[in-house]
Enzyme design. Structure first.
Site, mmCIF file in Angstrom:
data_model
loop_
_atom_site.group_PDB
_atom_site.id
_atom_site.type_symbol
_atom_site.label_atom_id
_atom_site.label_comp_id
_atom_site.label_asym_id
_atom_site.label_seq_id
_atom_site.Cartn_x
_atom_site.Cartn_y
_atom_site.Cartn_z
ATOM 1 N N ASN A 74 -3.964 -5.250 12.580
ATOM 2 C CA ASN A 74 -5.336 -4.749 12.596
ATOM 3 C C ASN A 74 -6.220 -5.487 13.592
ATOM 4 O O ASN A 74 -7.406 -5.698 13.343
ATOM 5 C CB ASN A 74 -5.931 -4.785 11.180
ATOM 6 C CG ASN A 74 -5.240 -3.791 10.276
ATOM 7 O OD1 ASN A 74 -5.051 -2.634 10.652
ATOM 8 N ND2 ASN A 74 -4.828 -4.221 9.092
ATOM 9 N N ARG B 98 -3.921 -14.655 -0.324
ATOM 10 C CA ARG B 98 -2.949 -14.338 0.724
ATOM 11 C C ARG B 98 -3.579 -14.545 2.098
ATOM 12 O O ARG B 98 -4.689 -14.058 2.365
ATOM 13 C CB ARG B 98 -2.476 -12.890 0.592
ATOM 14 C CG ARG B 98 -1.195 -12.618 1.364
ATOM 15 C CD ARG B 98 -0.702 -11.202 1.168
ATOM 16 N NE ARG B 98 0.732 -11.105 1.423
ATOM 17 C CZ ARG B 98 1.353 -10.002 1.830
ATOM 18 N NH1 ARG B 98 0.666 -8.889 2.031
ATOM 19 N NH2 ARG B 98 2.659 -9.986 2.033
ATOM 20 N N GLY C 63 8.645 -7.487 0.241
ATOM 21 C CA GLY C 63 7.901 -6.242 0.283
ATOM 22 C C GLY C 63 8.815 -5.036 0.306
ATOM 23 O O GLY C 63 9.225 -4.522 -0.743
ATOM 24 N N ARG C 64 9.172 -4.596 1.519
ATOM 25 C CA ARG C 64 9.983 -3.379 1.628
ATOM 26 C C ARG C 64 11.274 -3.424 0.805
ATOM 27 O O ARG C 64 11.655 -2.400 0.221
ATOM 28 C CB ARG C 64 10.250 -3.050 3.099
ATOM 29 C CG ARG C 64 9.020 -2.396 3.742
ATOM 30 C CD ARG C 64 9.091 -2.360 5.246
ATOM 31 N NE ARG C 64 9.035 -3.720 5.770
ATOM 32 C CZ ARG C 64 8.973 -4.022 7.065
ATOM 33 N NH1 ARG C 64 8.968 -3.063 7.970
ATOM 34 N NH2 ARG C 64 8.920 -5.270 7.449
ATOM 35 N N ASN D 187 -4.227 -10.134 7.181
ATOM 36 C CA ASN D 187 -3.964 -8.854 7.863
ATOM 37 C C ASN D 187 -5.175 -8.174 8.499
ATOM 38 O O ASN D 187 -5.232 -6.947 8.601
ATOM 39 C CB ASN D 187 -3.261 -7.881 6.902
ATOM 40 C CG ASN D 187 -1.876 -8.387 6.535
ATOM 41 O OD1 ASN D 187 -1.349 -9.267 7.225
ATOM 42 N ND2 ASN D 187 -1.294 -7.853 5.475
ATOM 43 N N HIS E 213 -7.205 -10.885 -1.092
ATOM 44 C CA HIS E 213 -6.561 -10.499 0.175
ATOM 45 C C HIS E 213 -7.358 -11.115 1.325
ATOM 46 O O HIS E 213 -8.401 -10.609 1.714
ATOM 47 C CB HIS E 213 -6.540 -8.979 0.292
ATOM 48 C CG HIS E 213 -5.626 -8.442 1.347
ATOM 49 N ND1 HIS E 213 -5.202 -9.202 2.425
ATOM 50 C CD2 HIS E 213 -5.044 -7.224 1.502
ATOM 51 C CE1 HIS E 213 -4.400 -8.454 3.186
ATOM 52 N NE2 HIS E 213 -4.291 -7.265 2.648
ATOM 53 N N TYR F 128 -8.295 -7.849 7.577
ATOM 54 C CA TYR F 128 -9.330 -7.211 6.768
ATOM 55 C C TYR F 128 -10.571 -8.112 6.683
ATOM 56 O O TYR F 128 -10.640 -9.129 7.362
ATOM 57 C CB TYR F 128 -8.752 -6.824 5.401
ATOM 58 C CG TYR F 128 -7.644 -5.791 5.560
ATOM 59 C CD1 TYR F 128 -7.939 -4.532 6.083
ATOM 60 C CD2 TYR F 128 -6.316 -6.090 5.278
ATOM 61 C CE1 TYR F 128 -6.933 -3.589 6.281
ATOM 62 C CE2 TYR F 128 -5.311 -5.145 5.480
ATOM 63 C CZ TYR F 128 -5.626 -3.901 5.973
ATOM 64 O OH TYR F 128 -4.641 -2.976 6.189
ATOM 65 N N THR G 187 0.841 -1.203 0.000
ATOM 66 C CA THR G 187 0.000 0.000 0.000
ATOM 67 C C THR G 187 0.870 1.244 0.000
ATOM 68 O O THR G 187 1.740 1.392 0.852
ATOM 69 C CB THR G 187 -0.931 -0.030 1.234
ATOM 70 O OG1 THR G 187 -1.882 -1.074 1.025
ATOM 71 C CG2 THR G 187 -1.661 1.280 1.433
ATOM 72 N N GLN H 40 -4.241 -7.380 -6.363
ATOM 73 C CA GLN H 40 -4.744 -7.824 -5.059
ATOM 74 C C GLN H 40 -6.111 -7.199 -4.783
ATOM 75 O O GLN H 40 -6.260 -5.969 -4.757
ATOM 76 C CB GLN H 40 -3.780 -7.486 -3.924
ATOM 77 C CG GLN H 40 -4.147 -8.310 -2.677
ATOM 78 C CD GLN H 40 -3.464 -7.880 -1.407
ATOM 79 O OE1 GLN H 40 -3.350 -6.680 -1.133
ATOM 80 N NE2 GLN H 40 -3.023 -8.833 -0.600
HETATM 81 C C1 8OZ Z 1 0.026 -0.984 5.323
HETATM 82 C C2 8OZ Z 1 -0.750 0.166 5.341
HETATM 83 C C3 8OZ Z 1 -2.038 0.103 4.867
HETATM 84 C C4 8OZ Z 1 -2.550 -1.074 4.381
HETATM 85 C C5 8OZ Z 1 -2.004 -4.788 4.478
HETATM 86 C C6 8OZ Z 1 -3.114 -3.518 2.771
HETATM 87 O O1 8OZ Z 1 -1.440 -4.806 5.567
HETATM 88 C C7 8OZ Z 1 -2.329 -3.494 3.835
HETATM 89 C C8 8OZ Z 1 -1.776 -2.229 4.372
HETATM 90 C C9 8OZ Z 1 -0.480 -2.161 4.845
HETATM 91 O O2 8OZ Z 1 -2.343 -5.823 3.909
#
Ligand code: 8OZ
Length: 373
Positions: free
Chosen positions: A241, A233, A330-331, A184, A181, A186, A25, A101
């Protein structure tokens, strides 16, 4: 011995190498419309020799309701499809492959980001102890998420359809496939875990019920575009979160066993805490990823196995030797557009600038350097 630099067939996708760019993101799509700067960013990372064998797009909202952060892109409108098309064209012209994604944030949102300022939606009306990003006066600001309302059961087919439409739109926009997705904390993860799901209908309670929405979404997306273009994923133990379940091994074993019936392209596992420690645990035992992989194979699952979180060359080689097929970074990919070349040559990696991760312009986005040729 297989290396990161060997090609691989993943469902319908022929990949030049096994180094994957993880979904990231970056909050650079004002109005939820992707743009030319994003095309440069992805194209810089698309070289089959220096870049990713597969690029996974940043998380992309399947509907307005699915949005939880400022300036993230979407894939619900014709305008968005048209705006993504030059990005996938450019990646393909550079020799790359890219999947989108598909994202619904559920309760990880803010009324400011929702249609008509409504409450975000969730399996149950439990506020996530987490932050979201709003952009105020051009500056990203982390803010508490809003209290969500529980979805009524009659709304769930509409959400499944939003995923279906998003998958169709992604293919229309030229993507090679999609990644759902499911990680994480969501929406789909919120349904799966008892910490966020206290429903008493057929989508709450036992594992089979909590996994139902994810499995319905996977069925719909596979029906729409073909399972060989679909990945998923998962993040079995992440605390991201406010995600929590006391029995992640049982939960995710059931999930992957059910998924074995589809000939998916890949399963993408975030090991440990997303972006944090790899040995994070949830529940009363360390998570056994090898056992999860084995349970999937024993159930007949054929998808490529993709691992992620804190990998370097040494850990990646170990993972491939241990049966993984793909490694997502990622990073390191943010700061090293030619990450695959650097891994192959053992070159030093540029460190990521954390102040330019979310929102902003080309700085910290498309101005990271490649090694001289
Ligand atoms: C970092 C900031 C905002 C969203 C994730 C889509 O953790 C994200 C996300 C990561 O999967």
């Amino acid at each position: 011995m297989t290396t990161l630099f060997d090609p691989i067939q993943v469902g319908q996708l022929s990949l030049a190498n096994r180094v994957v760019m993880a979904p990231l993101t970056r909050n650079r799509a004002p109005g939820a419309i992707p743009n030319a700067l994003m095309a440069s960013y992805y194209t810089q990372r698309a070289s089959p020799t220096a870049g990713a064998g597969l690029i996974i797009s940043e998380a992309t909202a399947i509907s307005h309701q699915a949005q939880g952060y400022a300036d993230v892109p979407g894939i619900w409108s014709d305008e968005q499809v048209a705006a993504w098309t030059p990005i996938t064209d450019s990646v393909h012209n550079a020799g790359g492959k890219i999947v989108m994604q598909l994202w619904h944030v559920g309760r990880v949102s803010h009324t400011d980001l929702q249609p008509d300022g409504q409450a975000p939606v969730a399996p149950s009306a439990i506020t996530a102890k987490t932050k979201t990003v709003l952009i105020k006066d051009g500056v990203p600001k982390f803010q508490d998420t809003s209290a969500p309302r529980a979805l009524v059961i009659e709304e769930l087919p509409g959400i499944v359809n939003d995923y279906r439409r998003a998958a169709r739109n992604a293919i229309a926009a030229g993507f090679d496939g999609v990644e759902v997705h499911g990680a994480n904390g969501y929406l789909l993860d919120q349904f799966m875990r008892s910490g966020s799901n206290q429903r008493t209908d057929s989508y709450g309670g036992p594992i089979e019920n909590r996994a139902r929405l994810l499995l319905e979404v996977m069925q719909a997306v596979c029906d729409e575009i073909g399972a060989g273009r679909v990945g998923l994923r998962l993040s079995p133990v992440t605390p991201a979160n406010d995600a929590f379940d006391p029995q992640p091994q049982m939960l995710f074993t059931y999930v992957v066993q059910q998924l074995a019936q589809h000939q998916l392209a890949y399963l993408h596992l975030i090991e440990g805490a997303t972006g944090g420690t790899r040995d994070h645990t949830q529940g009363d035992a360390p998570f056994d990823y090898a056992a999860l992989h084995q349970a999937y194979r024993l159930a007949g699952g054929s998808a490529a196995w993709m691992v992620n979180n804190g990998y370097d060359r040494v850990l990646a080689d170990q993972a491939l030797a241990g049966g993984a097929d793909l490694v997502a970074f990622g990073r390191p990919f943010i700061a090293n557009p030619d990450l695959t070349r650097r891994l192959r040559e053992g070159a030093a990696l540029t460190a990521v600038d954390r102040t330019t991760l979310y929102g902003g312009d080309a700085h910290g986005y498309t101005d990271y350097k490649t090694l001289p040729t």
